[in-house]
Enzyme design. Structure first.
Site: not given
Length: 346
Positions: A160, A239, A338
């Site tokens: 990520r 998320s 995130e």
């Protein structure tokens, strides 16, 4: 090129949160993107780039500068080589590659946002990530004042993360190029246990490409991760926390806290271990639907923080801090957001 002033930003994000932009520019060509970026930089003007708005948390005060909304379109296929304009709707592009019988991004079905955002976050899901197929990223370099082409290796992809996320002021993505696979209508090997279990096959097996795509789409929808204006569980940034990656020392301390309980654990390279943010949240006492205010955890998935229709960004952040602090107190593990924070911080 459309220019608006005091323009609302909330409708441009999947959370439907955030105050107005002092100036909003919608660009439909690469040239308009570059022109807008150069003008803002020359004037010393703060610049925020928005694609699909699926990974943004914008403060209630909005953005006191220029917001560049990238609305370019382009889907070009040459054999197994795919080039997408940054503004292409990602979920639609994935579906088109499946229609063409090409594997490589089929497990990324239904992810909201634009193609240009995928290399920034190294978007991934269900055992697949774009780092595996991206060959080049064409971007405007705000330091060198020119358009550059970066190879996949140049992008410094990790979980990520990428060079674009590490230095968000440097590049503005214009185009993304992928190398897909013609596997005779078969999917990439299935790496994610939930997908294999749902399909009734062993891990690392391939299945019909369309079946793989549609199965993932159904799994995502069941977790509220496919956009639906009528479903507040999808009014989220997906998320909200990344899965923690723990050093050996951190993991031993985590295990000591667990006692007889077993938590998910996956090798993450260099002696590190990845565990599940969703598991941590749930076992710290924050179940699906947690919260009594206008921002709650999704009723379908504990990793999604949602706007129930009347939330402010501060409502959402208060919930995020409650969850983060609760997990830290219970397990000694620090959750990291995130989504990109604009004008706010946890």
């Amino acid at each position: 090129m459309l220019v608006e002033h005091d323009a609302p930003l909330a409708p441009l994000t999947t959370l439907r949160l955030g105050g107005p932009a002092r100036r909003l520019v919608t660009a439909t060509t690469d040239e308009e993107i570059v022109e807008t970026v150069r003008a803002a930089d020359a004037a010393g003007e703060p610049l925020l780039v928005i694609g699909g708005g699926s990974n943004l948390v914008i403060g209630d005060a909005g953005f006191d500068g220029t917001v560049l909304r990238i609305a370019t379109r382009g889907f070009a296929l040459d054999g197994t080589l795919l080039e997408l304009a940054a503004g292409e709707v990602w979920a639609d592009a994935v579906a088109r590659t499946v229609d063409e019988g090409l594997a490589g991004i089929e497990f990324l079905a239904g992810i909201p946002g634009s193609a240009g955002a995928t290399p920034v976050q190294n978007v991934g899901a269900y055992g697949q990530e774009v780092a595996e197929t991206i060959t080049e990223v064409v971007a405007y370099d705000r330091v060198r004042y020119e358009t550059v082409t970066l190879t996949g290796a140049d992008c410094a992809f990790s979980y990520r993360h990428s060079r674009f996320k590490a230095d968000p002021e440097r590049h503005v993505v214009l185009r993304v190029r992928f190398r897909l696979t013609d596997a005779g209508g078969q999917s990439s090997p299935i790496k994610y246990a939930e997908v294999a279990r749902t399909l009734g096959v062993e891990a690392n097996r391939s299945v019909d490409l369309r079946t793989a795509h549609d199965t993932v789409l159904k799994l995502r929808a069941g977790k509220g991760m496919v956009l639906d204006p009528e479903d507040h569980d999808t009014w989220s940034a997906g998320s909200f926390f990344t899965n923690p990656i723990l050093t050996d020392t951190q993991y031993r301390a985590f295990q000591d806290r667990l006692g007889e309980v077993t938590a998910p654990a996956f090798p993450a390279g260099d002696g590190r271990t990845k565990t599940s943010a969703a598991w941590l949240i749930d076992h710290a006492g924050f179940g699906k639907g947690h919260g009594s205010g206008p921002a709650t955890l999704s009723t379908k998935h504990t990793l999604a923080l949602t706007n129930r229709g009347a939330a402010t960004t501060e409502d959402l952040l208060a919930l995020a801090r409650e969850v983060r602090d609760g997990v830290r107190a219970a397990f000694g593990v620090e959750l990291v957001n995130e989504p990109v924070m604009v004008g706010v911080a946890l």
